[in-house]
Design a protein around this motif. Structure first.
Motif: not given
Ligand SMILES: [Fe+2]
Length: 303
Positions: A73-81, A168-171, A98-100, A161-166
């Protein structure tokens, strides 16, 4: 479909010996693997801190546990973004995803959970009308702190804000509470501690502190006494926070960041019923304790 636990963190540091001395004094058990120092908590068969040698101190990476579905699921959300995978930071840390994050911190998510561990014995004290300790004499006989688990990390960030979004929304982490524009606390969707990753607004990224659970306020006192008696600098404590409401004592590591002892942190249910709230700045620090040292929130990481 998210991260399910914070397994460990790794710091790059210029002096491994200094790091071994600090974390051992703090109460963790050191070992060495392929030139990387590893540290374990008492009774837990799992490395929770890694120190890697490098020019200057920085966060090397955070390591989260999940399962295959969560990682997919995390991989899928990475691909969307349009977020790319990156290489592992060191062969000791191995595989998984592994991601950043937006501040450039490497993040590792692997299909692994917290290993079985031996929980601390329940802490009981007598209080007016409730006398549980009968036939016992004196304070609990421990002479040092032995943390049982890594609880949370706090990072400085120029991109709150970008860190919180990452996170919550990616992880897939969830918001616990925030002091808008200052600090944000996040928990795992599996419930548990009030905060597992927290973010502090700043002008540049940095690792502020990691926090380890001990059995009781007594053990916090014993641990702090030993660390301070060994010549390390005080960070802040002993006190009690408002958000999360844990008892705390922070000690300065050799590079100016902090290791915290905590106990009695608020527990968030896994059913999604927790409602995140905005708080005023007066709630961001403490209910009681010594005055906040001027450098408590300082970022000692070089730009
Ligand atoms: Fe903390």
């Amino acid at each position: 479909m998210s991260v399910q636990s914070l397994l460990s963190y790794a710091l790059t540091v210029p002096d491994l010996k200094a790091g071994q001395c600090f974390y051992s004094t703090f109460g963790l058990d050191p070992a060495e693997r392929d030139g990387v120092l590893t540290f374990r908590c008492d009774g837990r068969d799992q490395d929770q801190v890694f120190l890697v040698e490098g020019k200057k101190k920085r966060l090397n990476h955070l390591n989260f546990g999940s399962d295959d579905k969560g990682i997919a699921a995390i991989r899928g959300r990475m691909q969307q973004r349009g977020l790319a995978e990156i290489d592992a930071q060191h062969n000791v840390f191995g595989g998984g995803l592994w991601l950043q994050d937006p501040d450039g911190h490497p993040i590792n998510v692997r299909p692994e959970g917290p290993r079985p561990w031996r929980p601390a014995p329940a802490f009981t004290i007598n209080s007016p009308g409730h006398y549980q300790r009968t036939g016992e004499r004196g304070a609990p006989h421990r002479h040092t702190a032995r943390p049982h688990r890594l609880g949370h990390v706090l990072l400085h960030t120029p991109n709150l804000d970008r860190m919180v979004a990452f996170y919550t929304e990616v992880l897939g982490m969830r918001l616990s509470d925030r002091v808008p524009g200052i600090i944000v606390f996040m928990h795992l969707p599996t419930g548990g501690d009030h905060h597992v990753v927290a973010l502090l607004a700043d002008t540049r990224p940095g690792f502020h502190h990691a926090s380890f659970e001990v059995a009781s306020p007594d053990e916090i006192g014993l641990g702090a006494q030993k660390v301070l008696g060994s010549g390390y600098r005080n960070g802040w404590g002993f006190g009690r926070h408002v958000l999360g409401s844990n008892f705390f004592h922070y000690l300065r590591d050799p590079w100016g960041s902090l290791a915290e002892y905590f106990c009695d942190i608020d527990q968030i249910p896994a059913d999604g019923s927790w409602k995140a709230e905005d708080h005023g700045p007066e709630d961001s620090l403490y209910l009681w304790g010594p005055a906040v040292p001027e450098d408590f929130g300082a970022n000692f990481e070089e730009a």
